[in-house]
Design a protein around this motif. Structure first.
Motif, PDB file in Angstrom:
ATOM      1  N   ALA A   6       3.068 121.313 -17.178  1.00 32.61           N
ATOM      2  CA  ALA A   6       2.310 120.947 -18.372  1.00 32.61           C
ATOM      3  C   ALA A   6       1.960 122.190 -19.187  1.00 32.61           C
ATOM      4  O   ALA A   6       2.010 122.183 -20.421  1.00 32.61           O
ATOM      5  N   LYS A   9       5.118 123.324 -21.096  1.00 30.77           N
ATOM      6  CA  LYS A   9       5.398 122.462 -22.245  1.00 30.77           C
ATOM      7  C   LYS A   9       4.394 122.712 -23.371  1.00 30.77           C
ATOM      8  O   LYS A   9       4.764 122.787 -24.556  1.00 30.77           O
ATOM      9  N   ALA A  10       3.116 122.855 -23.008  1.00 27.13           N
ATOM     10  CA  ALA A  10       2.099 123.111 -24.023  1.00 27.13           C
ATOM     11  C   ALA A  10       2.308 124.471 -24.680  1.00 27.13           C
ATOM     12  O   ALA A  10       2.184 124.619 -25.900  1.00 27.13           O
ATOM     13  N   LEU A  53      -0.476 115.840 -23.991  1.00 27.40           N
ATOM     14  CA  LEU A  53       0.463 116.644 -24.772  1.00 27.40           C
ATOM     15  C   LEU A  53       0.950 115.910 -26.008  1.00 27.40           C
ATOM     16  O   LEU A  53       1.763 116.455 -26.769  1.00 27.40           O
ATOM     17  N   ILE A  62      -3.638 120.956 -28.309  1.00 28.56           N
ATOM     18  CA  ILE A  62      -2.661 121.654 -27.472  1.00 28.56           C
ATOM     19  C   ILE A  62      -3.214 123.006 -27.018  1.00 28.56           C
ATOM     20  O   ILE A  62      -3.033 123.424 -25.870  1.00 28.56           O
TER      21      ILE A  62
END
Length: 476
Positions: A6, A9-10, A53, A62
């Motif tokens: 996570a 991706k963030a 997200l 975010i």
């Protein structure tokens, strides 16, 4: 979604984000971060619902996710509660197996940072400066690296280093540099074809000195020993291992790792990129067992031009005449930067010319968060303001790495008169060491000036071989 995945991706959605924009978002993002941490705790401590997200990027939400996960992944290395302990166990297991915190669900790597930039900035200019404990390494950069973790029984056994969590910066470590090469006759130079050259150590002159060299390193009380470039061959590597096996480490010695030099070695490390050329390969050994811990092939060969051939004594028909035409180094270049992860830091090796190519190698070191850079060189007399000193200073300041440049005495034992007119017998330094600030307060650039470490002038009259077997020590 896994916490580390996570975060990746963030981060990829948030980057790039200028420091001014991040600073403006930060107060509200911190409130989001608290909500993220609560959501993770409710989900069992290792996952974040993917819905967090689902927001435009860059955005406060975010950014808040990043700040919250940054703290949770940092807490994973501190034994505070059961969930933190579980995170710590899971993430440590991944680091041991794969060298990264994230899983195969995301590309590239997420690693703990072991360094920080040393520029005296009063404000934060980039996103990374708001997330100092983690390093996101994009896939294209990750493919240029190979991370290896030192097994506990082979790791540096410095008492201070063993207790450093991977989320913290490193501490100073005593190193011992040994010139080993005493004069020009310790090396053999040969032309290769019309436009290349080869250089290798003279095994017959050096093999008998390995036992004494190891004893000197043991007596130095250092944890890490380092030799220069072109001081290793297959036979010399075998001798180093044999001596390590036959000469047990004395009870007072702290020597754990020895970079036994570089040379045309193929018996350890990966096959060279082309089979008909030797690598110029550095080898790091474990003192007690002689086991190979890390190898690194020189990434960039060095071109000897007309002037350098004269300076190195390579226009002498009785020894070697390279003809005065520019010649490149005949080697199989390395294709990756190999990194050794340790309790005491993150280690990498750059060989001579590699540290002169900082636009490429320096970027990779900084992205990977390498904390210690060992640089064996074969060069003329070194000094603080020379090419190697400038490179070491830049790595210490901008990448936060501690740098040790190790030279022998094969080219110059004394600084040439034109550079040291007032003292024609001034010993040439064989160790340049640049150290970073290991605390966050604003520092002055002068903090990163490389230190010249050489033989004291009152010992300049000793035998050249004794000189080459005398350690130069520094707290790196």
């Amino acid at each position: 979604m896994d916490l580390a995945d996570a975060y990746v991706k963030a981060y990829d959605r948030m980057n790039p984000c200028a420091g001014a924009r991040c600073e403006r978002m930060r107060p509200e993002a911190l409130r989001v971060a608290e909500q993220v941490q609560s959501a993770v705790e409710r989900s069992g401590g290792m996952a974040l619902p993917a819905s967090w997200l689902n927001s435009p990027a860059p955005s406060v939400k975010i950014f808040g996710v990043l700040l919250g996960l940054h703290q949770l992944l940092l807490d994973a290395d501190r034994e505070r509660d059961d969930l933190s302990k579980q995170r710590r166990k899971v993430l440590r297991g991944r680091l041991t197996r794969t060298g990264r915190l994230n899983t195969k669900s995301t590309d590239g790597a997420l690693m703990y940072a072991r360094t920080m930039c040393g520029r005296p900035d009063r404000v934060r200019y980039q996103l990374d400066e708001f997330l100092p404990a983690l390093r996101r390494i994009p896939e294209n950069e990750w493919r240029l690296m190979q991370v290896r973790r030192a097994k506990a029984v082979l790791d540096l056994d410095a008492s201070t280093a063993k207790n450093i969590p991977e989320t913290e910066l490193t501490v100073p470590l005593l190193i011992a540099q040994l010139p080993f090469l005493a004069d020009k006759d310790d090396l053999e130079w040969k032309p290769q074809g019309e436009d290349c050259y080869r250089v290798a150590p003279r095994t017959d002159r050096l093999e008998g000195h390995i036992k004494a060299a190891l004893a000197e390193l043991d007596n130095s009380k250092a944890h890490l020993g380092i030799l220069p470039e072109s001081s290793l061959s297959e036979d010399l590597l075998t001798s180093w291992r044999d001596v390590m096996a036959s000469e047990r480490r004395p009870s007072g010695s702290r020597l754990t790792w020895v970079l036994v030099g570089t040379g045309p070695v193929k018996s350890v490390g990966p096959p060279p990129c082309v089979p008909d050329r030797p690598p110029n390969r550095a080898v790091l050994l474990h003192r007690r067992t002689g086991k190979e811990l890390l190898t690194q092939d020189k990434l960039f060969g060095f071109t000897l031009d007309h002037d350098r051939q004269h300076e190195y004594g390579l226009r002498d028909p009785s020894r070697c005449d390279l003809g005065g035409v520019p010649r490149g180094e005949w080697i199989a270049e390395g294709e990756k930067l190999n990194i050794l992860e340790s309790h005491s830091g993150r280690y990498a090796i750059l060989i001579c010319e590699d540290v002169g190519r900082l636009l490429k190698t320096g970027h990779t070191l900084a992205v990977a968060g390498v904390s210690h850079v060992l640089v064996p060189v074969l060069a003329a007399a070194m000094h603080q303001k020379g090419w190697s000193g400038k490179a070491a200073e830049e790595l210490a300041r901008d990448a936060g790495a501690a740098v040790a440049v190790s030279n022998g005495l094969a080219i110059h034992r004394f600084i040439p008169p034109e550079y040291c007119a007032s003292n024609p017998c001034c010993p040439a330094p064989t160790l340049l060491a640049a150290t970073p600030a290991r605390a966050r307060p604003i520092q002055s650039y002068i903090s990163y000036t490389p230190n010249e470490v050489g033989l004291p002038e009152d010992l300049a009259g000793i035998d050249p071989r004794e000189d080459a077997l005398t350690p130069r020590c520094f707290l790196l």
